[in-house]
Design a protein around this motif. Structure first.
Motif, PDB file in Angstrom:
ATOM      1  N   ALA A  25      29.812   7.496  23.329  1.00  0.00           N
ATOM      2  CA  ALA A  25      30.847   6.755  24.186  1.00  0.00           C
ATOM      3  C   ALA A  25      31.727   6.146  23.587  1.00  0.00           C
ATOM      4  CB  ALA A  25      29.941   5.948  25.207  1.00  0.00           C
ATOM      5  N   SER A  26      32.116   6.460  22.304  1.00  0.00           N
ATOM      6  CA  SER A  26      33.158   5.880  21.645  1.00  0.00           C
ATOM      7  C   SER A  26      34.484   6.651  21.730  1.00  0.00           C
ATOM      8  CB  SER A  26      32.915   5.944  19.896  1.00  0.00           C
ATOM      9  OG  SER A  26      32.724   7.177  19.693  1.00  0.00           O
ATOM     10  N   PRO A  27      35.403   5.891  21.521  1.00  0.00           N
ATOM     11  CA  PRO A  27      36.873   6.553  21.494  1.00  0.00           C
ATOM     12  C   PRO A  27      36.984   7.706  20.849  1.00  0.00           C
ATOM     13  CG  PRO A  27      37.049   4.180  21.165  1.00  0.00           C
ATOM     14  CD  PRO A  27      35.704   4.255  21.062  1.00  0.00           C
ATOM     15  N   ARG A  28      36.294   7.821  19.579  1.00  0.00           N
ATOM     16  CA  ARG A  28      36.319   9.003  18.729  1.00  0.00           C
ATOM     17  C   ARG A  28      35.801  10.150  19.311  1.00  0.00           C
ATOM     18  NH1 ARG A  28      35.015   8.511  12.357  1.00  0.00           N
ATOM     19  NH2 ARG A  28      37.095   7.250  12.464  1.00  0.00           N
ATOM     20  N   PHE A  29      34.718   9.935  19.592  1.00  0.00           N
ATOM     21  CA  PHE A  29      33.776  11.271  20.291  1.00  0.00           C
ATOM     22  C   PHE A  29      33.961  11.343  21.796  1.00  0.00           C
ATOM     23  CE2 PHE A  29      31.684  10.161  16.360  1.00  0.00           C
ATOM     24  CZ  PHE A  29      30.959  11.334  15.870  1.00  0.00           C
ATOM     25  N   SER A  30      34.677  10.533  22.488  1.00  0.00           N
ATOM     26  CA  SER A  30      34.604  10.887  23.924  1.00  0.00           C
ATOM     27  C   SER A  30      35.854  11.951  24.489  1.00  0.00           C
ATOM     28  CB  SER A  30      34.348   9.677  24.953  1.00  0.00           C
ATOM     29  OG  SER A  30      35.609   8.850  24.369  1.00  0.00           O
ATOM     30  N   LEU A  31      35.759  12.522  25.326  1.00  0.00           N
ATOM     31  CA  LEU A  31      36.755  13.223  25.840  1.00  0.00           C
ATOM     32  C   LEU A  31      36.901  13.582  27.217  1.00  0.00           C
ATOM     33  CD1 LEU A  31      39.696  15.064  24.933  1.00  0.00           C
ATOM     34  CD2 LEU A  31      37.987  16.962  24.706  1.00  0.00           C
ATOM     35  N   TYR A  32      37.814  13.417  28.088  1.00  0.00           N
ATOM     36  CA  TYR A  32      38.033  13.736  29.451  1.00  0.00           C
ATOM     37  C   TYR A  32      39.117  14.858  29.439  1.00  0.00           C
ATOM     38  CZ  TYR A  32      34.648  10.120  30.475  1.00  0.00           C
ATOM     39  OH  TYR A  32      33.678   9.294  30.639  1.00  0.00           O
ATOM     40  N   LEU A  33      38.780  16.053  29.942  1.00  0.00           N
ATOM     41  CA  LEU A  33      39.766  16.923  30.197  1.00  0.00           C
ATOM     42  C   LEU A  33      40.075  17.515  31.690  1.00  0.00           C
ATOM     43  CD1 LEU A  33      39.347  19.443  26.971  1.00  0.00           C
ATOM     44  CD2 LEU A  33      41.140  17.974  27.411  1.00  0.00           C
ATOM     45  N   LEU A  34      40.922  17.179  32.347  1.00  0.00           N
ATOM     46  CA  LEU A  34      41.010  17.613  33.696  1.00  0.00           C
ATOM     47  C   LEU A  34      42.112  18.442  34.121  1.00  0.00           C
ATOM     48  CD1 LEU A  34      40.150  13.561  34.471  1.00  0.00           C
ATOM     49  CD2 LEU A  34      38.759  15.445  34.554  1.00  0.00           C
ATOM     50  N   PRO A  35      41.985  19.502  34.205  1.00  0.00           N
ATOM     51  CA  PRO A  35      43.367  20.470  34.479  1.00  0.00           C
ATOM     52  C   PRO A  35      43.668  20.008  35.932  1.00  0.00           C
ATOM     53  CG  PRO A  35      41.479  21.702  33.684  1.00  0.00           C
ATOM     54  CD  PRO A  35      40.875  20.223  33.938  1.00  0.00           C
ATOM     55  N   PRO A  36      45.238  20.545  35.972  1.00  0.00           N
ATOM     56  CA  PRO A  36      45.404  20.216  37.414  1.00  0.00           C
ATOM     57  C   PRO A  36      44.645  20.792  38.479  1.00  0.00           C
ATOM     58  CG  PRO A  36      47.178  21.216  36.064  1.00  0.00           C
ATOM     59  CD  PRO A  36      46.026  21.286  35.248  1.00  0.00           C
ATOM     60  N   GLY A  37      44.179  19.999  39.485  1.00  0.00           N
ATOM     61  CA  GLY A  37      43.779  20.487  40.738  1.00  0.00           C
ATOM     62  C   GLY A  37      42.145  20.440  40.625  1.00  0.00           C
ATOM     63  N   CYS A  38      41.649  19.795  39.256  1.00  0.00           N
ATOM     64  CA  CYS A  38      40.297  19.692  38.785  1.00  0.00           C
ATOM     65  C   CYS A  38      39.490  19.014  39.855  1.00  0.00           C
ATOM     66  CB  CYS A  38      40.260  19.154  37.574  1.00  0.00           C
ATOM     67  SG  CYS A  38      38.496  18.798  37.019  1.00  0.00           S
ATOM     68  N   ARG A  39      38.530  19.503  40.414  1.00  0.00           N
ATOM     69  CA  ARG A  39      37.601  18.847  41.510  1.00  0.00           C
ATOM     70  C   ARG A  39      35.971  18.833  40.687  1.00  0.00           C
ATOM     71  NH1 ARG A  39      39.343  16.492  45.724  1.00  0.00           N
ATOM     72  NH2 ARG A  39      37.906  17.156  47.136  1.00  0.00           N
ATOM     73  N   THR A  40      35.955  19.526  39.705  1.00  0.00           N
ATOM     74  CA  THR A  40      34.628  19.873  39.368  1.00  0.00           C
ATOM     75  C   THR A  40      34.501  19.564  37.632  1.00  0.00           C
ATOM     76  OG1 THR A  40      33.839  21.321  41.045  1.00  0.00           O
ATOM     77  CG2 THR A  40      32.780  21.340  39.372  1.00  0.00           C
TER      78      THR A  40
END
Ligand code: SF4
Ligand code: SF4
Ligand code: SF4
Length: 375
Positions: A94-109
């Motif tokens: 849960a650190s800035p270095r390891f965490s990542l959120y990738l949300l393409p346009p229209g992402c619901r899942t």
């Protein structure tokens, strides 16, 4: 209430070395109420929930042990030094270095693979993403930790502080559904995910009627991780996928809702390896040298020290190699490098996505919003 309603039938203790060692559920609860329970005892319970499932009076000894762990922190207690390693692992996820959120346009899942799968099997995660994108072209991905270790250690505030932002951020970004690959993550989203719907990728693969490119032959048995003890849909999906691969299943005595812990549950190996090992020994006896399919990277790692354990995702994507025991599974410190490499690679591949990550205070923020997606 356990002290009042327990009839001391002993059903819960029949296979539990922890309860046997401490005289049974009723005795434990009585000592806890009287304040005479030695402080180390609650940390020795695997929180596997078998006792709760078996109790004819619907009592919940596992909840009593979890409550005692929570009370330790409510009274100002600090984490045990024995748990430093698992908590460092959680912090890293849960650190800035390891965490990542990738949300393409229209992402619901989004796919939430947990910490262990990306570290031990990064290639498998890419294959899974590719497969799921055929159904959800706008599928997002989250690399972060579900904080189940903190949950099981009784650190309620930490769970609220660190898992709460995951749920709030995803909902605020329009996400409504989470697909999990780790049973512990699934448990966390089921219990703490609020308005987010969630289900495992195994159920998802069944729903899309996944078919293997080729089948294999052989007999296996299945270890259901105790974290999803009550998820009958997951148990069934795993069996459907296994038989779709062409394999024959022989069930162990403890399976599905009556499964047992692999030994790793409740962070018990750090404080009472003998008690943790008693669960592993039971699994070894019941597996009786058959190959074991399971669907938790932690269980595969723990059981895999003693028997031929296979992750279901390895079976899905590389069944022959998995059956032959020829799957490369990374170990630390390579697991950390794998996670960083995945983060780098996926960020580059999904340039059109909104990108987020943890901040140092545990909150989550967007670090990149593609032009035209600034709403
Ligand atoms: S180890 Fe499992 S069966 Fe034994 S008391 Fe704890 S939760 Fe119950
Ligand atoms: S199974 Fe239930 S009633 Fe029986 S000893 Fe355990 S807690 Fe008591
Ligand atoms: S439960 Fe899943 S996300 Fe949480 S620490 Fe374990 S692998 Fe990581």
């Amino acid at each position: 209430m356990l002290t009042r309603d327990c009839i001391d039938c002993g059903l819960c203790a029949r296979d539990c070395a922890f309860l046997q060692r401490h005289g049974g559920a009723r005795q434990l609860a009585e000592k806890a109420s009287a304040g005479t329970l030695p402080p180390e005892v609650p940390w020795q319970c695997s929180l596997c929930g078998l006792c709760t499932r078996l109790c004819p009076k619907d009592l919940d000894p596992a909840a009593v042990m979890l409550e005692l762990r929570r009370a330790h922190f409510r009274q100002g207690g600090r984490p045990l030094s024995a748990h430093r390693r698992i908590l460092a692992y959680e912090r890293r996820g849960a650190s800035p270095r390891f965490s990542l959120y990738l949300l393409p346009p229209g992402c619901r899942t989004v796919l939430f693979p947990g910490c262990a799968l990306p570290g031990t099997r990064p290639g498998r995660l890419l294959e899974l993403l590719h497969l799921l994108r055929q159904r959800y072209p706008d599928l997002g991905l989250v690399l972060d930790c579900c904080h189940k270790p903190s949950h099981d250690l009784g650190r309620e505030e930490q769970v609220e502080r660190m898992f709460g932002p995951v749920v709030h951020f995803l909902l605020a970004q329009g996400v409504r559904r989470v697909l999990t690959a780790c049973p512990n993550c699934q448990r966390m989203f089921s219990s703490h995910g609020g308005a987010l719907a969630s289900q495992t990728v195994y159920e998802e693969l069944c729903e899309i009627n996944w078919q293997p490119p080729h089948t294999v032959a052989g007999t296996v048995t299945i270890h259901d991780p105790c974290g999803v003890r009550m998820r009958q849909g997951t148990h069934q999906a795993v069996r459907t996928l296994t038989t779709t691969l062409g394999l024959r299943i022989e069930e162990m005595r403890h399976c599905r809702e009556k499964t047992v812990c692999c030994g790793e549950g409740g962070s018990v190996p750090y404080v009472a390896p003998g008690l943790a090992g008693s669960w592993t020994s039971l699994r070894l006896r019941e597996a009786a040298e058959r190959r074991v399919v399971t669907y938790c990277a932690g269980c595969v790692g723990f059981l895999g020290r003693h028997l031929h354990a296979m992750h279901l995702l390895d079976m899905v994507f590389a069944p022959r190699r998995a059956l032959a025991g020829r799957i490369f599974v990374a170990r630390p410190p390579l697991t950390s490098l794998n996670r960083l490499w995945l983060k780098f690679l996926l960020r580059r591949r999904m340039r059109q996505a909104r990108i987020g990550q943890r901040r140092h205070d545990g909150t989550i923020g967007l670090t990149n919003v593609p032009q035209g997606d600034a709403d």
